[in-house]
Scaffold this motif. Structure first.
Motif, PDB file in Angstrom:
ATOM      1  N   ALA A   1      52.280  64.589  32.381  1.00  0.00           N
ATOM      2  CA  ALA A   1      51.956  64.667  31.014  1.00  0.00           C
ATOM      3  C   ALA A   1      51.998  63.378  30.271  1.00  0.00           C
ATOM      4  CB  ALA A   1      53.032  65.721  30.137  1.00  0.00           C
ATOM      5  N   ALA A   2      50.876  63.450  29.289  1.00  0.00           N
ATOM      6  CA  ALA A   2      50.687  62.415  28.430  1.00  0.00           C
ATOM      7  C   ALA A   2      51.642  62.363  27.320  1.00  0.00           C
ATOM      8  CB  ALA A   2      49.364  62.114  27.871  1.00  0.00           C
ATOM      9  N   VAL A   3      52.060  60.931  26.993  1.00  0.00           N
ATOM     10  CA  VAL A   3      52.879  60.812  25.568  1.00  0.00           C
ATOM     11  C   VAL A   3      52.503  61.886  24.472  1.00  0.00           C
ATOM     12  CG1 VAL A   3      53.790  59.012  23.942  1.00  0.00           C
ATOM     13  CG2 VAL A   3      53.644  58.499  26.444  1.00  0.00           C
ATOM     14  N   ALA A   4      51.099  61.812  24.386  1.00  0.00           N
ATOM     15  CA  ALA A   4      50.859  62.714  22.919  1.00  0.00           C
ATOM     16  C   ALA A   4      51.045  64.198  23.435  1.00  0.00           C
ATOM     17  CB  ALA A   4      49.311  62.153  22.771  1.00  0.00           C
ATOM     18  N   GLU A   5      50.995  64.554  24.601  1.00  0.00           N
ATOM     19  CA  GLU A   5      51.246  65.963  24.830  1.00  0.00           C
ATOM     20  C   GLU A   5      52.772  66.267  24.736  1.00  0.00           C
ATOM     21  OE1 GLU A   5      48.223  67.493  28.290  1.00  0.00           O
ATOM     22  OE2 GLU A   5      49.743  65.760  28.877  1.00  0.00           O
ATOM     23  N   VAL A   6      53.581  65.352  25.251  1.00  0.00           N
ATOM     24  CA  VAL A   6      55.067  65.457  25.043  1.00  0.00           C
ATOM     25  C   VAL A   6      55.385  65.554  23.583  1.00  0.00           C
ATOM     26  CG1 VAL A   6      57.047  64.633  25.736  1.00  0.00           C
ATOM     27  CG2 VAL A   6      55.424  64.695  27.338  1.00  0.00           C
ATOM     28  N   ALA A   7      55.119  64.635  22.778  1.00  0.00           N
ATOM     29  CA  ALA A   7      55.055  64.580  21.421  1.00  0.00           C
ATOM     30  C   ALA A   7      54.740  65.831  20.659  1.00  0.00           C
ATOM     31  CB  ALA A   7      54.531  63.337  20.676  1.00  0.00           C
ATOM     32  N   ALA A   8      53.445  66.481  20.996  1.00  0.00           N
ATOM     33  CA  ALA A   8      53.252  67.736  20.331  1.00  0.00           C
ATOM     34  C   ALA A   8      53.933  69.038  20.691  1.00  0.00           C
ATOM     35  CB  ALA A   8      51.743  67.801  20.818  1.00  0.00           C
ATOM     36  N   ASP A   9      54.388  68.975  22.110  1.00  0.00           N
ATOM     37  CA  ASP A   9      55.333  69.913  22.661  1.00  0.00           C
ATOM     38  C   ASP A   9      56.783  69.926  21.896  1.00  0.00           C
ATOM     39  OD1 ASP A   9      53.123  70.833  24.093  1.00  0.00           O
ATOM     40  OD2 ASP A   9      54.251  70.286  25.978  1.00  0.00           O
ATOM     41  N   LEU A  10      57.204  68.802  21.704  1.00  0.00           N
ATOM     42  CA  LEU A  10      58.424  68.615  20.952  1.00  0.00           C
ATOM     43  C   LEU A  10      58.421  68.716  19.556  1.00  0.00           C
ATOM     44  CD1 LEU A  10      60.018  65.680  23.005  1.00  0.00           C
ATOM     45  CD2 LEU A  10      60.492  67.987  23.327  1.00  0.00           C
ATOM     46  N   ASP A  11      57.231  68.786  19.000  1.00  0.00           N
ATOM     47  CA  ASP A  11      56.952  68.688  17.608  1.00  0.00           C
ATOM     48  C   ASP A  11      57.844  67.493  16.811  1.00  0.00           C
ATOM     49  OD1 ASP A  11      55.768  69.557  15.250  1.00  0.00           O
ATOM     50  OD2 ASP A  11      57.250  70.941  14.979  1.00  0.00           O
ATOM     51  N   LEU A  12      57.510  66.406  17.560  1.00  0.00           N
ATOM     52  CA  LEU A  12      58.411  65.101  17.003  1.00  0.00           C
ATOM     53  C   LEU A  12      57.210  64.020  17.081  1.00  0.00           C
ATOM     54  CD1 LEU A  12      61.369  64.869  19.566  1.00  0.00           C
ATOM     55  CD2 LEU A  12      61.261  65.462  16.963  1.00  0.00           C
ATOM     56  N   PRO A  13      57.492  63.307  15.975  1.00  0.00           N
ATOM     57  CA  PRO A  13      56.663  62.184  15.848  1.00  0.00           C
ATOM     58  C   PRO A  13      56.476  61.177  17.219  1.00  0.00           C
ATOM     59  CG  PRO A  13      58.346  62.023  14.122  1.00  0.00           C
ATOM     60  CD  PRO A  13      58.720  63.116  15.113  1.00  0.00           C
ATOM     61  N   VAL A  14      55.379  60.572  17.297  1.00  0.00           N
ATOM     62  CA  VAL A  14      55.140  59.888  18.619  1.00  0.00           C
ATOM     63  C   VAL A  14      56.193  58.872  18.824  1.00  0.00           C
ATOM     64  CG1 VAL A  14      53.378  58.464  19.729  1.00  0.00           C
ATOM     65  CG2 VAL A  14      52.781  60.612  18.634  1.00  0.00           C
ATOM     66  N   SER A  15      56.523  57.938  17.641  1.00  0.00           N
ATOM     67  CA  SER A  15      57.373  56.932  17.528  1.00  0.00           C
ATOM     68  C   SER A  15      58.892  57.478  18.207  1.00  0.00           C
ATOM     69  CB  SER A  15      57.388  56.339  16.193  1.00  0.00           C
ATOM     70  OG  SER A  15      57.901  57.269  15.366  1.00  0.00           O
ATOM     71  N   VAL A  16      59.404  58.407  17.633  1.00  0.00           N
ATOM     72  CA  VAL A  16      60.512  59.238  17.977  1.00  0.00           C
ATOM     73  C   VAL A  16      60.328  59.468  19.447  1.00  0.00           C
ATOM     74  CG1 VAL A  16      62.082  61.033  17.855  1.00  0.00           C
ATOM     75  CG2 VAL A  16      61.147  59.889  15.773  1.00  0.00           C
ATOM     76  N   THR A  17      59.391  59.826  20.135  1.00  0.00           N
ATOM     77  CA  THR A  17      59.163  60.479  21.539  1.00  0.00           C
ATOM     78  C   THR A  17      59.196  59.382  22.389  1.00  0.00           C
ATOM     79  OG1 THR A  17      57.893  62.418  20.576  1.00  0.00           O
ATOM     80  CG2 THR A  17      57.763  61.751  22.905  1.00  0.00           C
ATOM     81  N   LYS A  18      58.493  58.284  21.734  1.00  0.00           N
ATOM     82  CA  LYS A  18      58.590  57.003  22.675  1.00  0.00           C
ATOM     83  C   LYS A  18      59.893  56.384  23.073  1.00  0.00           C
ATOM     84  CE  LYS A  18      53.731  55.429  21.840  1.00  0.00           C
ATOM     85  NZ  LYS A  18      53.071  54.337  21.141  1.00  0.00           N
ATOM     86  N   ILE A  19      60.695  56.476  22.113  1.00  0.00           N
ATOM     87  CA  ILE A  19      62.159  55.866  22.330  1.00  0.00           C
ATOM     88  C   ILE A  19      62.758  56.858  23.134  1.00  0.00           C
ATOM     89  CG2 ILE A  19      64.418  55.767  20.895  1.00  0.00           C
ATOM     90  CD1 ILE A  19      62.777  55.001  18.491  1.00  0.00           C
TER      91      ILE A  19
END
Length: 118
Positions: free
Chosen positions: A59-77
């Motif tokens: 999965a791409a970073v953007a997909e994971v962030a969207a699935d978690l409903d979190l900002p991308v910056s938080v997801t990257k951490i």
């Protein structure tokens, strides 16, 4: 509602700067250390467990962030935490395009448009 800084233990920026929106992530099925000993993850937050479950298939970073409903910056951490523990692998998608003999421009344009809509 949980505040993002609570999820990241107060961190506001990822330690890794190589994650892009299209970096591909895959959970390591049976992580081992340099000596071949199985890695037993420490206490994982619920978001970490959700990421590992989501990344059983790439999965791409953007997909994971969207699935978690979190900002991308938080997801990257959170992703950086899992990569550091050896539970997740990250790779640039360009290597996939090169291995396939080049990227399909139509597919790349469709992905770009999809990311813009996020």
């Amino acid at each position: 509602m949980v505040r993002p800084y609570t999820i990241t233990a107060g961190r506001t920026a990822p330690e890794r700067d190589d994650f892009t929106l299209i970096t591909l992530l895959t959970a390591v099925p049976e992580p081992v250390d340099a000596y071949g000993t199985p890695i037993r993850p420490g206490r994982l937050q619920p978001e970490h467990r959700l990421i590992l479950a989501r990344c059983r298939t790439p999965a791409a970073v953007a997909e994971v962030a969207a699935d978690l409903d979190l900002p991308v910056s938080v997801t990257k951490i959170l992703l950086g935490d899992l990569v550091e523990q050896g539970l997740l692998t990250a790779r640039a998608p360009i290597s996939v395009a090169r291995a396939a003999g080049g990227a399909d421009r139509g597919l790349l344009a469709a992905v770009r448009e999809g990311l813009r809509r996020l």
